[in-house]
Design a protein around this motif. Structure first.
Motif, PDB file in Angstrom:
ATOM      1  N   ARG A 252       0.844  -1.191   0.000  1.00 52.63           N
ATOM      2  CA  ARG A 252       0.000   0.000   0.000  1.00 52.63           C
ATOM      3  C   ARG A 252       0.881   1.243   0.000  1.00 52.63           C
ATOM      4  O   ARG A 252       1.918   1.272   0.661  1.00 52.63           O
ATOM      5  CB  ARG A 252      -0.875   0.001   1.252  1.00 52.63           C
ATOM      6  N   MET A 253       0.463   2.271  -0.735  1.00 48.27           N
ATOM      7  CA  MET A 253       1.300   3.469  -0.867  1.00 48.27           C
ATOM      8  C   MET A 253       0.592   4.711  -0.333  1.00 48.27           C
ATOM      9  O   MET A 253      -0.619   4.833  -0.455  1.00 48.27           O
ATOM     10  CB  MET A 253       1.641   3.700  -2.349  1.00 48.27           C
ATOM     11  N   PRO A 254       1.360   5.648   0.223  1.00 47.17           N
ATOM     12  CA  PRO A 254       0.758   6.911   0.669  1.00 47.17           C
ATOM     13  C   PRO A 254       0.627   7.883  -0.502  1.00 47.17           C
ATOM     14  O   PRO A 254       1.218   8.957  -0.503  1.00 47.17           O
ATOM     15  CB  PRO A 254       1.760   7.430   1.704  1.00 47.17           C
ATOM     16  N   LEU A 255      -0.135   7.492  -1.507  1.00 44.55           N
ATOM     17  CA  LEU A 255      -0.232   8.291  -2.732  1.00 44.55           C
ATOM     18  C   LEU A 255      -1.682   8.523  -3.109  1.00 44.55           C
ATOM     19  O   LEU A 255      -2.534   7.665  -2.888  1.00 44.55           O
ATOM     20  CB  LEU A 255       0.425   7.557  -3.907  1.00 44.55           C
ATOM     21  N   GLU A 256      -1.937   9.685  -3.700  1.00 46.15           N
ATOM     22  CA  GLU A 256      -3.222   9.927  -4.350  1.00 46.15           C
ATOM     23  C   GLU A 256      -2.948  10.536  -5.722  1.00 46.15           C
ATOM     24  O   GLU A 256      -2.061  11.379  -5.872  1.00 46.15           O
ATOM     25  CB  GLU A 256      -4.084  10.863  -3.504  1.00 46.15           C
ATOM     26  N   PRO A 345       1.610  12.810   0.923  1.00 44.03           N
ATOM     27  CA  PRO A 345       1.098  13.727   1.950  1.00 44.03           C
ATOM     28  C   PRO A 345       2.029  14.903   2.236  1.00 44.03           C
ATOM     29  O   PRO A 345       1.560  15.972   2.598  1.00 44.03           O
ATOM     30  CB  PRO A 345       0.963  12.836   3.185  1.00 44.03           C
ATOM     31  N   PHE A 401       6.955   8.077   6.659  1.00 45.82           N
ATOM     32  CA  PHE A 401       5.577   8.307   7.091  1.00 45.82           C
ATOM     33  C   PHE A 401       5.282   7.573   8.399  1.00 45.82           C
ATOM     34  O   PHE A 401       4.287   7.836   9.054  1.00 45.82           O
ATOM     35  CB  PHE A 401       4.597   7.910   5.988  1.00 45.82           C
ATOM     36  N   ARG A 402       6.167   6.634   8.766  1.00 48.70           N
ATOM     37  CA  ARG A 402       6.026   5.960  10.059  1.00 48.70           C
ATOM     38  C   ARG A 402       6.877   6.663  11.120  1.00 48.70           C
ATOM     39  O   ARG A 402       6.421   6.903  12.235  1.00 48.70           O
ATOM     40  CB  ARG A 402       6.459   4.494   9.946  1.00 48.70           C
TER      41      ARG A 402
ATOM     42  N   VAL B  41      -0.073   4.936  10.669  1.00 52.18           N
ATOM     43  CA  VAL B  41       0.367   5.192   9.290  1.00 52.18           C
ATOM     44  C   VAL B  41      -0.783   4.921   8.331  1.00 52.18           C
ATOM     45  O   VAL B  41      -1.080   5.727   7.440  1.00 52.18           O
ATOM     46  CB  VAL B  41       1.591   4.325   8.922  1.00 52.18           C
ATOM     47  N   ASN B  42      -1.462   3.799   8.550  1.00 49.57           N
ATOM     48  CA  ASN B  42      -2.584   3.451   7.677  1.00 49.57           C
ATOM     49  C   ASN B  42      -3.693   4.488   7.756  1.00 49.57           C
ATOM     50  O   ASN B  42      -4.275   4.873   6.744  1.00 49.57           O
ATOM     51  CB  ASN B  42      -3.139   2.073   8.041  1.00 49.57           C
ATOM     52  N   TYR B  45      -1.962   8.212   6.437  1.00 53.36           N
ATOM     53  CA  TYR B  45      -1.313   8.430   5.141  1.00 53.36           C
ATOM     54  C   TYR B  45      -1.691   7.461   4.023  1.00 53.36           C
ATOM     55  O   TYR B  45      -1.682   7.842   2.864  1.00 53.36           O
ATOM     56  CB  TYR B  45       0.208   8.390   5.312  1.00 53.36           C
ATOM     57  N   MET B  46      -1.941   6.203   4.357  1.00 57.17           N
ATOM     58  CA  MET B  46      -2.148   5.227   3.283  1.00 57.17           C
ATOM     59  C   MET B  46      -3.557   5.363   2.706  1.00 57.17           C
ATOM     60  O   MET B  46      -4.528   5.450   3.450  1.00 57.17           O
ATOM     61  CB  MET B  46      -1.931   3.811   3.808  1.00 57.17           C
ATOM     62  N   ARG B  47      -3.648   5.385   1.391  1.00 57.16           N
ATOM     63  CA  ARG B  47      -4.938   5.520   0.722  1.00 57.16           C
ATOM     64  C   ARG B  47      -5.031   4.468  -0.375  1.00 57.16           C
ATOM     65  O   ARG B  47      -4.020   4.081  -0.959  1.00 57.16           O
ATOM     66  CB  ARG B  47      -5.073   6.920   0.104  1.00 57.16           C
TER      67      ARG B  47
END
Lengths: 417, 101
Positions: A252-256, A345, A401-402, B41-42, B45-47
């Motif tokens: 899973r990625m922190p991306l949009e 983000p 991000f963690r 984190v989920n 940030y995670m989407r």
């Protein structure tokens, strides 16, 4: 590789330029590669080029769903600059600027890099404070950036309207003289030609449909529309589709992903000397060597993969352009389009190893990845070849991000968020 | 420009009346002290960033000001359903199938 030179040009003139030959091959995929790069945009091709050139990894394939350089590489507004706020970013983007300077010679391909200066306008007291903070931070980090009064700004860019009676009067500007533009297609083509010459296979019209992982969790290869291709390492450089590709490996990625728009006018004689951008009223503009005004608009507010943006977004930008540059009020726009940009983000990219052994990712460039193309490819190639990040991209992990060590560049990105 | 339906006002209005607030049905951890780093984190940030049928929150900022949810196909940008905040997430596969008819 046939080197391009004046002598070659003269020789080929005798055969009416019919025998130049192809710039790169169109090979069928081999059964196995040391490294597979997913995505043949500027960043992916640059990665392959530096893998072959600097690290001697030549058994490489670059796999592309569409055609080479047909995504955001062919859709951006070609701006190059490095005036970001934090030291981490300054190092990354300045690394790219260093490579831009010699890139045409390095690739034996004219990428038309033109350091004509990038001017960022300030329209409010807050803008001035932010710009000054950036300038001071940049100077400390060894990045060239300077403050101009409205009069000096007009001297640098005569079409600029600095009268006090417009809705958002110009109160000053930050100028980075080493910033400028480059020919976006030529960057992809130059890297493709150079990489191909060193043995890299560029496989176009071949979609990646899956990432196969072994018992131990490490990658084994990619499933594609042309069959399974075995690979020891996989680098994902798929811009707006990165999270879709990473999902195939269960990461899973922190991306949009948002559509970002640009538009060009009809071509006119040289009328605009530099690049001007404004975060506050949201516009950026330059003139291409072909003569078109190249204008960048904003992103839509919702995620989408449609490669088109709302007309009210580009309209808003045109309003700003018309007020800042009244001479362009009667210009006709030729076409507009959208590209799908992957936004993190903290608005900084991710150039990183992943929790999956043998899987690497280069993404999150958001609304401004073109400027970093050479530097991004250079450090990402290092990350893949050595299985550890280069000093420059070490801070740009997914893990930030963690841990909370974010690199917040929301204010330095050209697009107001 | 999208046409967005507000289930509270019962009207369809241009997108500029609304503000899109990202992915829907992401619940804030109930007990922050007991929540692990991974779960934070989920949450933060995670989407899913889905290419296809996707649920998102909208707010009618230039209208009633209330939040509601929408199901949209992120490839075609067609809305498949609007529903009030607090209502359960609809069956996305079912909606996609209906829209495909």
């Amino acid at each position: 590789m046939k080197r391009y030179s004046f002598l070659e040009l003269a020789k080929n003139a005798f055969s009416a330029h019919q025998n130049w030959g192809r710039q790169w091959r169109s090979p069928e995929p081999k059964a196995e590669y040391d490294v597979v790069i997913v995505g043949a945009g500027g960043h992916g091709l640059a990665t392959a080029y530096y893998l072959a050139k600097e690290h001697g990894v030549r058994n490489v394939a670059v796999i592309e769903k569409g055609w080479l350089g047909g995504g955001n590489t062919g859709r951006n507004t070609t701006i190059v600059r490095s005036n970001y706020l934090w030291e981490e970013s300054a190092a990354l983007y300045n690394h790219a600027i260093g490579l831009w300077h010699g890139l045409s010679q390095e690739l034996n391909y004219n990428v038309m890099y033109s350091a004509r200066g990038v001017m960022m306008l300030a329209h409010t007291v807050h803008d001035i404070q932010v710009a000054q903070r950036h300038i001071h931070a940049n100077r400390l980090a060894g990045v060239q950036n300077e403050w101009l009064t409205p009069e000096k700004a007009k001297e640098y860019c005569p079409p600029l309207n600095i009268s006090k009676n417009i809705r958002y009067p110009v109160m000053g500007a930050a100028l980075q003289r080493v910033g400028g533009t480059a020919r976006h297609d030529a960057v992809a083509w130059g890297y493709a030609r150079g990489a191909d010459d060193m043995g890299v296979d560029i496989i176009q019209n071949c979609a990646v449909t899956g990432i196969r992982r072994g018992q131990d969790g490490a990658v084994e290869g990619v499933e594609t529309s042309k069959g399974f291709i075995k690979a020891k390492k996989i680098g994902v450089v798929a811009a707006g589709h990165t999270s879709t590709v990473m999902d195939m490996a269960g990461v899973r990625m922190p991306l949009e992903s948002f559509p970002l728009q640009a538009l060009v006018s009809e071509p006119v004689k040289p009328a605009f000397p530099c690049v001007v951008m404004s975060n506050t009223i949201h516009a950026y503009i330059s003139q291409s060597d072909k003569g078109e005004l190249v204008i960048g608009a904003g992103t839509d507010q919702f995620i989408s993969y449609s490669q088109t943006g709302g007309i009210h977004i580009s309209n808003h930008t045109i309003d700003a352009i018309c007020e800042l540059f009244p001479q362009f009020r009667r210009m006709r726009m030729l076409r507009n389009w959208g590209g799908i940009v992957d936004v993190t983000p903290d608005r900084s990219p991710i150039l990183s190893k992943t929790p999956v052994q043998g899987l690497y990712v280069n993404c999150g460039w958001g609304t401004g990845g073109f400027k970093a193309t050479p530097g991004s490819g250079h450090v990402f190639a290092h990350t893949i070849a050595k299985d550890e990040p280069h000093r420059i991209n070490a801070p740009f992990t997914i893990d930030r991000f963690r841990t909370g060590r974010l690199i917040d560049e929301a204010a330095a990105a050209a697009v107001a968020h | 420009m999208l046409l967005v339906y507000c289930p509270y006002c019962g009207v369809s209005r241009p997108e500029t009346e609304f503000s899109c607030r990202g992915e829907a049905h992401i619940a804030r951890p109930a007990d922050p002290a007991q929540t692990s780093d991974e779960d934070w984190v989920n949450f933060l940030y995670m989407r899913s960033n889905t290419k296809g049928v996707y649920v998102e929150r909208w707010r009618h900022i230039h209208g009633c000001g209330r939040f509601f949810n929408a199901v949209r196909n992120t490839v075609s940008d067609d809305f498949l359903k609007f529903y009030k905040a607090g209502e359960p997430m609809p069956d996305l596969e079912e909606l996609a199938k209906e829209a495909g008819k």
